[in-house]
Design a protein around this motif. Structure first.
Motif, PDB file in Angstrom:
ATOM      1  N   SER A  78       0.818  -1.207   0.000  1.00 14.38           N
ATOM      2  CA  SER A  78       0.000   0.000   0.000  1.00 14.38           C
ATOM      3  C   SER A  78       0.855   1.261   0.000  1.00 14.38           C
ATOM      4  CB  SER A  78      -0.920   0.002   1.220  1.00 14.38           C
ATOM      5  OG  SER A  78      -1.648   1.195   1.300  1.00 14.38           O
ATOM      6  N   ALA A  85      -4.493   0.475   3.472  1.00  6.44           N
ATOM      7  CA  ALA A  85      -5.487   0.545   2.400  1.00  6.44           C
ATOM      8  C   ALA A  85      -4.951  -0.102   1.127  1.00  6.44           C
ATOM      9  CB  ALA A  85      -5.862   1.999   2.128  1.00  6.44           C
ATOM     10  N   THR A 156      -9.789  -2.762   2.194  1.00  6.84           N
ATOM     11  CA  THR A 156     -10.022  -2.440   0.791  1.00  6.84           C
ATOM     12  C   THR A 156     -11.026  -1.290   0.769  1.00  6.84           C
ATOM     13  OG1 THR A 156      -9.706  -4.746   0.153  1.00  6.84           O
ATOM     14  CG2 THR A 156     -10.744  -3.298  -1.458  1.00  6.84           C
ATOM     15  N   PRO A 157     -10.597  -0.089   0.332  1.00  4.24           N
ATOM     16  CA  PRO A 157     -11.462   1.091   0.409  1.00  4.24           C
ATOM     17  C   PRO A 157     -12.698   0.974  -0.479  1.00  4.24           C
ATOM     18  CG  PRO A 157      -9.161   1.725   0.148  1.00  4.24           C
ATOM     19  CD  PRO A 157      -9.240   0.246  -0.108  1.00  4.24           C
ATOM     20  N   ASN A 200     -12.507   8.255   2.556  1.00  4.61           N
ATOM     21  CA  ASN A 200     -11.896   7.314   3.500  1.00  4.61           C
ATOM     22  C   ASN A 200     -12.980   6.949   4.516  1.00  4.61           C
ATOM     23  OD1 ASN A 200     -10.574   6.223   5.852  1.00  4.61           O
ATOM     24  ND2 ASN A 200      -8.644   7.016   5.070  1.00  4.61           N
ATOM     25  N   HIS A 244     -16.866  -1.643   1.084  1.00  2.00           N
ATOM     26  CA  HIS A 244     -15.636  -1.417   1.852  1.00  2.00           C
ATOM     27  C   HIS A 244     -15.385  -2.691   2.639  1.00  2.00           C
ATOM     28  CE1 HIS A 244     -13.655  -0.301   5.684  1.00  2.00           C
ATOM     29  NE2 HIS A 244     -13.071   0.674   5.028  1.00  2.00           N
ATOM     30  N   ARG A 246     -12.957  -4.785   5.480  1.00  2.00           N
ATOM     31  CA  ARG A 246     -11.958  -4.710   6.548  1.00  2.00           C
ATOM     32  C   ARG A 246     -11.657  -6.102   7.081  1.00  2.00           C
ATOM     33  NH1 ARG A 246     -12.414  -4.642  12.066  1.00  2.00           N
ATOM     34  NH2 ARG A 246     -14.694  -4.396  11.929  1.00  2.00           N
TER      35      ARG A 246
END
Length: 275
Positions: A78, A85, A156-157, A200, A244, A246
């Motif tokens: 990243s 991210a 992963t945004p 974000n 999104h 996580r």
């Protein structure tokens, strides 16, 4: 008849009963998916692949390495300030390493990386891809599938995909937060990359004043669902649905992504036309 024969017959009968119950459940899930979910909304299939070999064996790093030995692998690093991210467009990509080297980075050295490897036929069979294919009603193309594995805490945004996506969770825990395509104006799509959001989400939901000031429209948006995947669970995400992802902090994760191309008669959502 001996007690031993009776015990064997009882075991065989119980196994047959479990198999028939699983088949009926799979058929019911497939019908419900076609009727209520395909292209329309996400669905969590709890425990769909809980009994597949991968969930039992890939917790062992050496077994996972053997399963994927020789698979073409790309490791992502990243560029985000916190290193958590991971969207391919924003990462350094290394395609020179091996599957085994990627495993060492993730599971032994616990480096902050994410890796994608091709899903060879034996790994597909072990992870239950055929069950996903039965739910969708179409055979999966292995060249499009991949096994993803990365560090605990990776994110992963916000983004959407153009395919029908099924994620089989094999190791670790992930939480998906999913938003409807019709909320695309509030998602602050990137210029020329409409599938990627500039927001974000972690900062926004944690009350970051600067993030909230930059994207005021997002305040009116609510997710269509938040889904936590444990090993053996499968999540379906339709095309154009923002999500999104996580990975929880307890341990690295392994997931198998099984995508399906939309049919020619499926519409392109308007969000994809305004990049």
């Amino acid at each position: 008849m001996s007690l031993d024969v009776i015990d064997r017959n009882a075991t065989k009968d119980a196994s047959t009963t479990r198999f028939l119950e699983q088949r009926l459940k799979l058929e019911d899930d497939a019908r419900a998916f076609a009727r209520d979910h395909r292209g329309a909304r996400p669905r969590l299939f709890t425990g769909l692949c809980a009994d597949v070999p991968a969930v039992r064996s890939w917790m062992d790093v050496e077994a996972f390495e053997r399963a994927g030995a020789g698979s073409r692998t790309c490791t992502l690093s990243s560029r985000a300030a916190d290193g958590r991210a991971f969207i391919k467009a924003d990462c350094e990509k290394d395609e020179s390493g091996t599957f085994e080297e990627a495993c060492e980075k993730v599971f032994v050295r616990r480096e902050r990386v994410y890796a994608r490897a091709e899903l060879v036929a034996s790994m597909a069979s072990a992870s239950g891809v055929e069950r996903v294919s039965e739910i969708f009603g179409e055979e999966a193309k292995l060249r499009n599938c991949g096994v993803w594995f990365g560090a605990a805490g990776n994110v992963t945004p916000l983004h959407y995909d153009l395919c029908h996506g099924f994620l089989v969770q094999v190791r670790g825990v992930k939480t998906f937060t999913v938003y409807h395509p019709d909320d695309w104006r509030a998602m602050a799509p990137r210029k020329n990359r409409p599938e990627l959001s500039r927001i974000n989400l972690d900062k926004y939901l944690n009350g970051d004043a600067e993030e909230r000031e930059k994207y005021p429209r997002f305040a009116a948006v609510a997710p269509v669902g938040t889904f936590t995947l444990n090993p053996g669970d499968v999540l379906y995400t339709p095309p154009f649905f923002w999500h999104h992802v996580r990975t929880h902090d307890e341990e690295p994760a392994i997931s198998v992504l099984v995508p399906f191309d939309p049919s020619p008669d499926e519409p392109i959502h308007v969000c994809h036309l305004y990049g």
